[in-house]
Design a protein around this motif. Structure first.
Motif, short mmCIF file in Angstrom:
data_model
loop_
_atom_site.label_atom_id
_atom_site.label_comp_id
_atom_site.label_asym_id
_atom_site.label_seq_id
_atom_site.Cartn_x
_atom_site.Cartn_y
_atom_site.Cartn_z
N ALA A 46 0.83 -1.21 0.00
CA ALA A 46 0.00 0.00 0.00
C ALA A 46 0.86 1.25 0.00
CB ALA A 46 -0.93 0.00 1.21
N ALA A 47 1.94 1.23 0.79
CA ALA A 47 2.84 2.38 0.83
C ALA A 47 3.52 2.60 -0.51
CB ALA A 47 3.88 2.18 1.93
N ARG A 48 3.89 1.50 -1.16
CA ARG A 48 4.56 1.63 -2.46
C ARG A 48 3.59 2.16 -3.52
NH1 ARG A 48 8.48 3.74 -4.02
NH2 ARG A 48 9.14 3.26 -6.14
N VAL A 49 2.35 1.71 -3.47
CA VAL A 49 1.34 2.24 -4.39
C VAL A 49 1.22 3.74 -4.23
CG1 VAL A 49 -1.13 2.29 -4.90
CG2 VAL A 49 0.03 0.09 -4.59
N GLU A 50 1.13 4.20 -3.00
CA GLU A 50 1.00 5.65 -2.77
C GLU A 50 2.23 6.40 -3.26
OE1 GLU A 50 -1.86 7.01 -1.96
OE2 GLU A 50 -2.53 4.92 -2.06
N ASP A 51 3.41 5.81 -3.08
CA ASP A 51 4.63 6.46 -3.54
C ASP A 51 4.63 6.67 -5.05
OD1 ASP A 51 5.66 6.60 -0.99
OD2 ASP A 51 6.94 4.83 -1.18
N VAL A 52 4.27 5.63 -5.80
CA VAL A 52 4.34 5.76 -7.26
C VAL A 52 3.19 6.61 -7.80
CG1 VAL A 52 5.60 3.59 -7.46
CG2 VAL A 52 3.12 3.59 -7.79
N VAL A 53 2.04 6.55 -7.15
CA VAL A 53 0.93 7.40 -7.56
C VAL A 53 1.29 8.87 -7.36
CG1 VAL A 53 -1.44 8.10 -6.96
CG2 VAL A 53 -0.88 5.67 -7.26
N SER A 54 2.07 9.16 -6.33
CA SER A 54 2.44 10.54 -6.03
C SER A 54 3.33 11.16 -7.09
CB SER A 54 3.13 10.61 -4.66
OG SER A 54 4.43 10.06 -4.71
N VAL A 55 3.98 10.31 -7.91
CA VAL A 55 4.83 10.85 -8.98
C VAL A 55 4.19 10.72 -10.36
CG1 VAL A 55 6.95 10.51 -7.69
CG2 VAL A 55 6.17 8.71 -9.23
N GLY A 56 2.91 10.32 -10.39
CA GLY A 56 2.19 10.37 -11.65
C GLY A 56 1.75 9.05 -12.24
N VAL A 57 2.07 7.92 -11.60
CA VAL A 57 1.57 6.63 -12.08
C VAL A 57 0.08 6.54 -11.74
CG1 VAL A 57 1.73 4.12 -11.87
CG2 VAL A 57 3.81 5.53 -11.79
N LYS A 58 -0.73 6.20 -12.73
CA LYS A 58 -2.17 6.11 -12.48
C LYS A 58 -2.49 4.85 -11.69
CE LYS A 58 -3.62 8.66 -16.60
NZ LYS A 58 -4.36 8.58 -17.89
N ARG A 59 -3.32 5.00 -10.67
CA ARG A 59 -3.72 3.84 -9.87
C ARG A 59 -4.38 2.77 -10.74
NH1 ARG A 59 -4.37 2.76 -4.43
NH2 ARG A 59 -5.88 1.10 -3.99
N ALA A 60 -5.10 3.20 -11.77
CA ALA A 60 -5.78 2.26 -12.67
C ALA A 60 -4.79 1.40 -13.46
CB ALA A 60 -6.69 3.00 -13.62
N ASN A 61 -3.52 1.80 -13.47
CA ASN A 61 -2.49 1.04 -14.20
C ASN A 61 -1.74 0.06 -13.32
OD1 ASN A 61 -2.90 2.14 -16.74
ND2 ASN A 61 -1.38 3.76 -16.48
N ILE A 62 -2.07 -0.02 -12.04
CA ILE A 62 -1.26 -0.81 -11.10
C ILE A 62 -1.85 -2.20 -10.87
CG2 ILE A 62 -0.42 -0.94 -8.72
CD1 ILE A 62 -0.29 2.11 -8.73
N ILE A 63 -0.96 -3.19 -10.92
CA ILE A 63 -1.27 -4.58 -10.59
C ILE A 63 -0.30 -4.98 -9.47
CG2 ILE A 63 -1.32 -6.97 -11.45
CD1 ILE A 63 -1.51 -5.60 -14.31
N LEU A 64 -0.76 -5.72 -8.48
CA LEU A 64 0.07 -6.10 -7.35
C LEU A 64 0.50 -7.55 -7.41
CD1 LEU A 64 -1.84 -4.30 -4.46
CD2 LEU A 64 0.11 -3.46 -5.78
N ASP A 65 1.72 -7.80 -6.94
CA ASP A 65 2.30 -9.13 -6.88
C ASP A 65 2.83 -9.32 -5.45
OD1 ASP A 65 3.91 -11.39 -6.98
OD2 ASP A 65 5.13 -10.71 -8.67
N PRO A 66 2.32 -10.30 -4.70
CA PRO A 66 2.77 -10.46 -3.31
C PRO A 66 4.21 -10.92 -3.16
CG PRO A 66 1.30 -12.24 -3.94
CD PRO A 66 1.26 -11.24 -5.06
N GLY A 67 4.85 -11.35 -4.26
CA GLY A 67 6.28 -11.63 -4.21
C GLY A 67 6.66 -12.98 -3.62
N PHE A 68 6.02 -14.02 -4.10
CA PHE A 68 6.43 -15.37 -3.68
C PHE A 68 7.87 -15.61 -4.13
CE2 PHE A 68 1.95 -15.77 -3.15
CZ PHE A 68 1.76 -16.78 -2.22
N GLY A 69 8.69 -16.10 -3.21
CA GLY A 69 10.08 -16.38 -3.52
C GLY A 69 11.02 -15.22 -3.24
#
Length: 300
Positions: free
Chosen positions: A177-200
């Motif tokens: 969630a914190a990373r999403v907010e960080d990238v949105v703050s520099v102009g990445v659209k939230r509608a463009n974001i997909i999350l990966d929990p990072g197995f491995g």
């Protein structure tokens, strides 16, 4: 949660294309590297990479994920120029021979690689470092393409020592969630974001078990989920813990059945994209899941 619950109604868009994530989408893995843990060196020539991509598309992949740098633990860093030389000709070859409808994802953390790949026809940025390299978030904002942000602590060379959590589920959610907010703050659209929990990545066996059994918790972030555990060490640990001699000590290439089962558990919990080495096997499982889900909804 019900066993056959429809996927959340998400979609991603780029250029003239829309990908409906309310239906399962299979992402086929295409490593154009000499040292990836499962298939390093098999597809690092353009002809073999193209042939492999065509095989996965025919088997049902809607996304091909092209990687020019291994992110296995302790993998060596690859120069940006070398990564570009590996990735860009493959993107161009797939576009030329397979058309515009197939979605091409680039597994990279380099903004320079992604810029050139996007110009060559790539659609999605799949970044295990979640746009943390210098200039990456700004480049994603400039290109306005779908981006996959993965949860990881540290780097592939240091992540194992950082696999320490009091509550892995809540901490992964909080850090994503914190990373999403960080990238949105520099102009990445939230509608463009997909999350990966990072197995491995920066997680041990117990953390992986918790994540796979509680993956649905990540839906609280209200963003699409990509699930990638294909052939990873966690599955080897699962098989070794089974006490079934026939499946213990299996090499990576023999973990596809367990990978497919894990993919089904992820679908059940809302993951719209399943990343896999064995597209054909995953497609059969998806076909069964989708038909049972449709039947369940019609009869409800």
């Amino acid at each position: 949660m019900p066993l056959f619950q429809p996927l959340p109604a998400y979609s991603i868009r780029v250029r003239h294309k829309t990908l409906d994530l309310s239906k399962p989408q299979i992402m086929g893995i295409l490593n154009v590297t000499p040292d990836s843990f499962s298939d390093g060196g098999q597809f690092n020539a353009i002809d073999s990479a193209l042939s492999r991509a065509q095989e996965m598309i025919a088997a049902g992949a809607t996304i091909i994920d092209i990687g020019g740098e291994s992110t296995r633990p302790n993998a060596e860093t690859v120069a940006t120029s070398a990564e570009i030389e590996r990735v860009i000709p493959v993107v161009k070859a797939i576009r030329t021979h397979c058309g515009d409808e197939i979605w091409l994802s680039i597994d990279t953390s380099s903004p320079q690689v992604m810029e050139e790949a996007f110009a060559a026809g790539a659609d999605i940025w799949n970044d295990v470092r979640a746009l943390k390299r210098e200039g990456a978030a700004a480049m994603a904002a400039q290109l306005q393409l779908p981006v996959m942000l993965m949860h990881m602590r540290g780097e592939p060379t240091t992540m194992t020592s950082l696999a320490q959590y009091d509550d892995v589920i809540s901490e992964v959610i909080t850090e994503l969630a914190a990373r999403v907010e960080d990238v949105v703050s520099v102009g990445v659209k939230r509608a463009n974001i997909i999350l990966d929990p990072g197995f491995g990545f920066a997680k041990n066996y117990e953390h992986h078990c918790a994540l796979l059994t509680q993956l649905a918790s990540l839906q609280s972030l209200e963003l699409p989920l990509m699930f990638g555990v294909s052939r990873k060490r966690f599955l080897a640990e699962v098989l070794n813990h089974s006490n079934i001699e026939a499946v213990q000590n299996s090499p990576a290439i023999e973990r596809d059945t367990a990978s497919t089962a894990a993919g089904l558990f992820a679908l059940q919990q809302g993951a719209g994209i399943i990343r896999t080495h064995n597209v054909a096997m995953m497609q059969q499982a998806v076909a069964l899941w989708q038909q049972l889900t449709d039947y369940n909804n019609l009869s409800a």
